[in-house]
Design an enzyme around this catalytic site. Sequence first.
Site, PDB file in Angstrom:
ATOM      1  N   LEU A 139       0.886  -1.163   0.000  1.00  0.00           N
ATOM      2  CA  LEU A 139       0.000   0.000   0.000  1.00  0.00           C
ATOM      3  C   LEU A 139       0.923   1.212   0.000  1.00  0.00           C
ATOM      4  O   LEU A 139       1.901   1.240   0.752  1.00  0.00           O
ATOM      5  CB  LEU A 139      -0.890   0.014   1.253  1.00  0.00           C
ATOM      6  CG  LEU A 139      -1.998  -1.044   1.325  1.00  0.00           C
ATOM      7  CD1 LEU A 139      -2.654  -1.027   2.702  1.00  0.00           C
ATOM      8  CD2 LEU A 139      -3.047  -0.793   0.244  1.00  0.00           C
ATOM      9  N   ASP A 140       0.648   2.211  -0.826  1.00  0.00           N
ATOM     10  CA  ASP A 140       1.582   3.328  -0.901  1.00  0.00           C
ATOM     11  C   ASP A 140       1.543   4.171   0.374  1.00  0.00           C
ATOM     12  O   ASP A 140       0.685   3.997   1.246  1.00  0.00           O
ATOM     13  CB  ASP A 140       1.356   4.158  -2.171  1.00  0.00           C
ATOM     14  CG  ASP A 140       0.005   4.848  -2.223  1.00  0.00           C
ATOM     15  OD1 ASP A 140      -0.456   5.334  -1.173  1.00  0.00           O
ATOM     16  OD2 ASP A 140      -0.584   4.923  -3.310  1.00  0.00           O
ATOM     17  N   TYR A 141       2.460   5.102   0.457  1.00  0.00           N
ATOM     18  CA  TYR A 141       2.680   5.897   1.671  1.00  0.00           C
ATOM     19  C   TYR A 141       1.407   6.586   2.158  1.00  0.00           C
ATOM     20  O   TYR A 141       1.136   6.650   3.369  1.00  0.00           O
ATOM     21  CB  TYR A 141       3.764   6.942   1.368  1.00  0.00           C
ATOM     22  CG  TYR A 141       4.195   7.792   2.537  1.00  0.00           C
ATOM     23  CD1 TYR A 141       5.023   7.280   3.533  1.00  0.00           C
ATOM     24  CD2 TYR A 141       3.791   9.122   2.629  1.00  0.00           C
ATOM     25  CE1 TYR A 141       5.436   8.072   4.599  1.00  0.00           C
ATOM     26  CE2 TYR A 141       4.200   9.915   3.695  1.00  0.00           C
ATOM     27  CZ  TYR A 141       5.025   9.394   4.676  1.00  0.00           C
ATOM     28  OH  TYR A 141       5.427  10.179   5.725  1.00  0.00           O
ATOM     29  N   ALA A 142       0.593   7.087   1.224  1.00  0.00           N
ATOM     30  CA  ALA A 142      -0.603   7.839   1.595  1.00  0.00           C
ATOM     31  C   ALA A 142      -1.846   6.973   1.748  1.00  0.00           C
ATOM     32  O   ALA A 142      -2.904   7.468   2.126  1.00  0.00           O
ATOM     33  CB  ALA A 142      -0.860   8.929   0.552  1.00  0.00           C
ATOM     34  N   SER A 143      -1.731   5.691   1.454  1.00  0.00           N
ATOM     35  CA  SER A 143      -2.880   4.782   1.557  1.00  0.00           C
ATOM     36  C   SER A 143      -2.869   4.065   2.900  1.00  0.00           C
ATOM     37  O   SER A 143      -1.853   4.020   3.594  1.00  0.00           O
ATOM     38  CB  SER A 143      -2.858   3.764   0.419  1.00  0.00           C
ATOM     39  OG  SER A 143      -2.948   4.410  -0.832  1.00  0.00           O
TER      40      SER A 143
END
Length: 279
Positions: free
Chosen positions: A141-145
Site C-alpha cells: 500500500l503506498d505511503y498515503a494509503s
Amino acid sequence: MPSLFSPPWLLVHLQSPGLTEKREQAPALPRGNPPTVALERLQKIMAASGIASRRKAEEIIAAGRATLNGKVVVEQGTKADPERDVICVDGKPLKGRERLLYFVLNKPKGYVTTVSDPEGRPTVMDLMKKCPERVYPVGRLDYASEGLLLMTNDGTLAQKLMKAGSHVPKTYLVKISGKPDEKAIERLRGGITIELEDGERVKTSPAKIRLAEEGANPWYEVILIEGRNRQIRRMFQSVGFLVEKIKRVQLGPLVLDVAPGKFRALTVREVAKLKSLGG
C-alpha cells in the site's frame, strides 16, 4: 467400553471372543523395513531455516560450504531428514525451521510498505515490533494509503498471492475529489489504459466499482483482481479525477477488523482459505 480414541489393537482385542483382560497387551511392532522418512532436498531445508533463499542455498552447496552429518556436500540433489540429520553451513548448525506466521495489519497513512526506507520514513516493520518472529509485507500500500496488509514469513504463499495470474480480489474504499459521471465509471469498470512509473502503458483488468457514499467528494468501493503500483490513483486520474483517500478493507477472504496500527494473527481457517487462492 472403548472410546473413539482407543487404539485399533485394543478395539480388536475387546471385540474378539475368548480373550480376557490378562492377555491385553500392545501389539508387537511389525517386522521388516522401518517406516520411510520423508527426505527433503538440502537447499529446501536450508531455505526453510532462514539462512538463505533457495537459490542462494544452491550456491552455498556448490561452493562446498555445507556439510551433512560431518561430510561436505556439493551435489544439488542431496536429500536429508531435517529432524534428524545434522546440517551445517560454514561449520555452524542450521537453526530450527521458522514457525510460519500470518497476520492482518491495519496500515495507517504515513508508513511505507517496505522492510527499510532510505529516506528514513516509518515502515510497516515498525508496527510489527511485538511480533515474535520477523515477517514481511505481501504486496504493498503506498505511503498515503491505509488499510489491510498481510504480513507473513511464508514465502511460498507470498509468491503465490503476488503473481500476476493469482487474481485475488482486493477491495478498497476510495474517496474522489469531485463527482465522476456514470460514463467515466463505466470506462473504469471495463478496463482503461494507464501509464506506469516507467512510462509503459498498460490496460487494466475489468474492475467492480459502486458508489459507497454520496457527496460532493464521494466514496466508491473498488474491487480489483490485480495490484499495479498506484493503480487506483492512475485509473481515476485517467478520467480526470484525483483520489483523496484509499483504504483497503478486504484481501481475498481477509476482512479489515483491527484498529489503525494494530495487527492480529490469522485463524487456521483464514490461512487455509488464502492457500486455496490463486490455483
